[in-house]
Design a protein around this motif. Sequence first.
Motif, PDB file in Angstrom:
ATOM      1  N   ARG A 146      -4.276  -6.995  19.986  1.00  0.00           N
ATOM      2  CA  ARG A 146      -5.340  -6.398  19.171  1.00  0.00           C
ATOM      3  C   ARG A 146      -5.392  -7.144  17.835  1.00  0.00           C
ATOM      4  O   ARG A 146      -4.421  -7.809  17.446  1.00  0.00           O
ATOM      5  N   PRO A 147      -6.532  -7.006  17.117  1.00  0.00           N
ATOM      6  CA  PRO A 147      -6.591  -7.636  15.794  1.00  0.00           C
ATOM      7  C   PRO A 147      -5.494  -7.054  14.889  1.00  0.00           C
ATOM      8  O   PRO A 147      -5.218  -5.841  14.943  1.00  0.00           O
ATOM      9  N   ASP A 148      -4.838  -7.891  14.115  1.00  0.00           N
ATOM     10  CA  ASP A 148      -3.778  -7.410  13.203  1.00  0.00           C
ATOM     11  C   ASP A 148      -4.468  -6.910  11.941  1.00  0.00           C
ATOM     12  O   ASP A 148      -4.293  -7.464  10.843  1.00  0.00           O
ATOM     13  N   ILE A 149      -5.273  -5.877  12.106  1.00  0.00           N
ATOM     14  CA  ILE A 149      -6.114  -5.342  11.025  1.00  0.00           C
ATOM     15  C   ILE A 149      -5.892  -3.833  10.956  1.00  0.00           C
ATOM     16  O   ILE A 149      -5.754  -3.178  11.985  1.00  0.00           O
ATOM     17  N   VAL A 150      -5.822  -3.301   9.749  1.00  0.00           N
ATOM     18  CA  VAL A 150      -5.588  -1.862   9.565  1.00  0.00           C
ATOM     19  C   VAL A 150      -6.920  -1.138   9.727  1.00  0.00           C
ATOM     20  O   VAL A 150      -7.840  -1.368   8.929  1.00  0.00           O
ATOM     21  N   TRP A 151      -7.034  -0.291  10.715  1.00  0.00           N
ATOM     22  CA  TRP A 151      -8.279   0.455  10.958  1.00  0.00           C
ATOM     23  C   TRP A 151      -8.288   1.768  10.183  1.00  0.00           C
ATOM     24  O   TRP A 151      -7.242   2.212   9.699  1.00  0.00           O
ATOM     25  N   PHE A 152      -9.414   2.359  10.051  1.00  0.00           N
ATOM     26  CA  PHE A 152      -9.494   3.662   9.380  1.00  0.00           C
ATOM     27  C   PHE A 152      -8.609   4.651  10.130  1.00  0.00           C
ATOM     28  O   PHE A 152      -8.588   4.670  11.359  1.00  0.00           O
ATOM     29  N   GLY A 153      -7.817   5.398   9.371  1.00  0.00           N
ATOM     30  CA  GLY A 153      -6.893   6.353  10.001  1.00  0.00           C
ATOM     31  C   GLY A 153      -5.514   5.758  10.191  1.00  0.00           C
ATOM     32  O   GLY A 153      -4.573   6.472  10.534  1.00  0.00           O
ATOM     33  N   GLU A 154      -5.358   4.445   9.953  1.00  0.00           N
ATOM     34  CA  GLU A 154      -4.036   3.823  10.069  1.00  0.00           C
ATOM     35  C   GLU A 154      -3.476   3.573   8.663  1.00  0.00           C
ATOM     36  O   GLU A 154      -4.219   3.476   7.688  1.00  0.00           O
ATOM     37  N   MET A 155      -2.187   3.430   8.555  1.00  0.00           N
ATOM     38  CA  MET A 155      -1.515   3.233   7.270  1.00  0.00           C
ATOM     39  C   MET A 155      -1.589   1.755   6.862  1.00  0.00           C
ATOM     40  O   MET A 155      -1.192   0.899   7.644  1.00  0.00           O
ATOM     41  N   PRO A 156      -2.128   1.465   5.674  1.00  0.00           N
ATOM     42  CA  PRO A 156      -2.141   0.070   5.216  1.00  0.00           C
ATOM     43  C   PRO A 156      -0.720  -0.489   5.138  1.00  0.00           C
ATOM     44  O   PRO A 156       0.256   0.258   5.065  1.00  0.00           O
ATOM     45  N   TYR A 157      -0.623  -1.794   5.128  1.00  0.00           N
ATOM     46  CA  TYR A 157       0.672  -2.485   5.146  1.00  0.00           C
ATOM     47  C   TYR A 157       1.316  -2.503   3.753  1.00  0.00           C
ATOM     48  O   TYR A 157       0.643  -2.531   2.738  1.00  0.00           O
ATOM     49  N   GLN A 158       2.641  -2.499   3.756  1.00  0.00           N
ATOM     50  CA  GLN A 158       3.482  -2.742   2.574  1.00  0.00           C
ATOM     51  C   GLN A 158       3.175  -1.794   1.406  1.00  0.00           C
ATOM     52  O   GLN A 158       3.217  -2.209   0.235  1.00  0.00           O
ATOM     53  N   MET A 159       2.878  -0.540   1.720  1.00  0.00           N
ATOM     54  CA  MET A 159       2.537   0.408   0.664  1.00  0.00           C
ATOM     55  C   MET A 159       3.699   0.619  -0.302  1.00  0.00           C
ATOM     56  O   MET A 159       3.501   0.726  -1.514  1.00  0.00           O
ATOM     57  N   GLU A 160       4.932   0.634   0.211  1.00  0.00           N
ATOM     58  CA  GLU A 160       6.092   0.859  -0.667  1.00  0.00           C
ATOM     59  C   GLU A 160       6.177  -0.274  -1.697  1.00  0.00           C
ATOM     60  O   GLU A 160       6.307  -0.032  -2.906  1.00  0.00           O
ATOM     61  N   ALA A 161       6.024  -1.494  -1.208  1.00  0.00           N
ATOM     62  CA  ALA A 161       6.110  -2.664  -2.101  1.00  0.00           C
ATOM     63  C   ALA A 161       4.982  -2.603  -3.133  1.00  0.00           C
ATOM     64  O   ALA A 161       5.177  -2.896  -4.319  1.00  0.00           O
ATOM     65  N   ILE A 162       3.800  -2.179  -2.688  1.00  0.00           N
ATOM     66  CA  ILE A 162       2.647  -2.104  -3.607  1.00  0.00           C
ATOM     67  C   ILE A 162       2.921  -1.095  -4.719  1.00  0.00           C
ATOM     68  O   ILE A 162       2.740  -1.391  -5.914  1.00  0.00           O
ATOM     69  N   TYR A 163       3.425   0.084  -4.359  1.00  0.00           N
ATOM     70  CA  TYR A 163       3.694   1.095  -5.407  1.00  0.00           C
ATOM     71  C   TYR A 163       4.816   0.636  -6.335  1.00  0.00           C
ATOM     72  O   TYR A 163       4.797   0.899  -7.541  1.00  0.00           O
ATOM     73  N   GLU A 164       5.745  -0.118  -5.785  1.00  0.00           N
ATOM     74  CA  GLU A 164       6.836  -0.702  -6.592  1.00  0.00           C
ATOM     75  C   GLU A 164       6.218  -1.641  -7.644  1.00  0.00           C
ATOM     76  O   GLU A 164       6.481  -1.536  -8.842  1.00  0.00           O
ATOM     77  N   HIS A 165       5.331  -2.526  -7.180  1.00  0.00           N
ATOM     78  CA  HIS A 165       4.663  -3.457  -8.115  1.00  0.00           C
ATOM     79  C   HIS A 165       3.870  -2.679  -9.164  1.00  0.00           C
ATOM     80  O   HIS A 165       3.888  -3.016 -10.348  1.00  0.00           O
ATOM     81  N   LEU A 166       3.178  -1.627  -8.737  1.00  0.00           N
ATOM     82  CA  LEU A 166       2.348  -0.848  -9.672  1.00  0.00           C
ATOM     83  C   LEU A 166       3.220  -0.148 -10.722  1.00  0.00           C
ATOM     84  O   LEU A 166       2.820   0.010 -11.869  1.00  0.00           O
ATOM     85  N   SER A 167       4.435   0.247 -10.313  1.00  0.00           N
ATOM     86  CA  SER A 167       5.295   0.970 -11.274  1.00  0.00           C
ATOM     87  C   SER A 167       5.899   0.003 -12.289  1.00  0.00           C
ATOM     88  O   SER A 167       6.225   0.388 -13.405  1.00  0.00           O
ATOM     89  N   GLU A 168       6.017  -1.268 -11.909  1.00  0.00           N
ATOM     90  CA  GLU A 168       6.677  -2.240 -12.806  1.00  0.00           C
ATOM     91  C   GLU A 168       5.684  -3.057 -13.625  1.00  0.00           C
ATOM     92  O   GLU A 168       6.063  -3.780 -14.529  1.00  0.00           O
TER      93      GLU A 168
END
Length: 235
Positions: A146-168
């Motif tokens: 399948r396409p390696d694409i996040v569909w509606f209703g699926e969890m986007p990739y690397q959310m933990e890392a993203i929130y880490e970057h946002l906090s720093e």
Amino acid sequence: MPRYDRIVILTGAGLSAESGIATFRDKDGIWSRYNIEDVATPQAYARNPERVLDFYNMRREGLAGKQPNAAHKALARLEAEHKGEVVVVTQNIDNLHEAAGTKRMIHMHGELLSAWCLACGTRQAWPAPITLTSTCPHCTGVGRLRPDIVWFGEMPYQMEAIYEHLSEADLFVSIGTSGNVYPAAGFVAEARQNGVHTVELNLEPSEGASLFHETIHGPATRVVPGFVDRILRGE
Ligand code: APR
């Protein structure tokens, strides 16, 4: 002395618009021509996999010949010349950030040029069309790609890392996104809660424009290079 040290940049379809890649919610945008429920949900894929595969095959083919624009290049220059940290979190599934030279990035909605094998879980570069008879080179499973694409209703990739970057971070910049789709649309509020300075660069005010400390409106190729120069001057 640069004014900011750790910069997080969220990008959306508006960044690639001037490279000739359609956005989603502008006039004659992708979602004015296709129903999300038909082509961009796990249920759509279960119901009619061929229609979903064809939708992304058409968009993958549409990447041919597309070049990064002055805004992509300015962001790559910022990463190369800024003394501190720069990370790009893109909602885009095209490869134009990479083509412009950006290295530190997260494709939170996946990538058009990658395929995900549901038989063995392998994600792999896949520039060709994905069909019902495509074979996974890793496990030789047939028709499970399948396409390696996040569909509606699926969890986007690397959310933990993203929130880490946002906090720093000490600067959060949102470029070319309408602020319609969560969790990306919530990053500005998250950044503000962490005391981060927030700037929006967009053709016009996004849904979340009022949440930003600064808003700069105009086409990305016109406003992003000047903004990058300002950051590199330490302003
Ligand atoms: N320069 C800057 N901004 C632009 C330009 C341009 N040349 N052209 C359009 N824009 C702006 C529009 O004003 C709009 O606010 O880019 C934004 C594009 O919004 P959308 O089409 O909603 O795209 P995006 O915000 O990236 O969508 C988010 O929704 O459908 C899902 O997964 C898909 O990643 C996508 C997500």
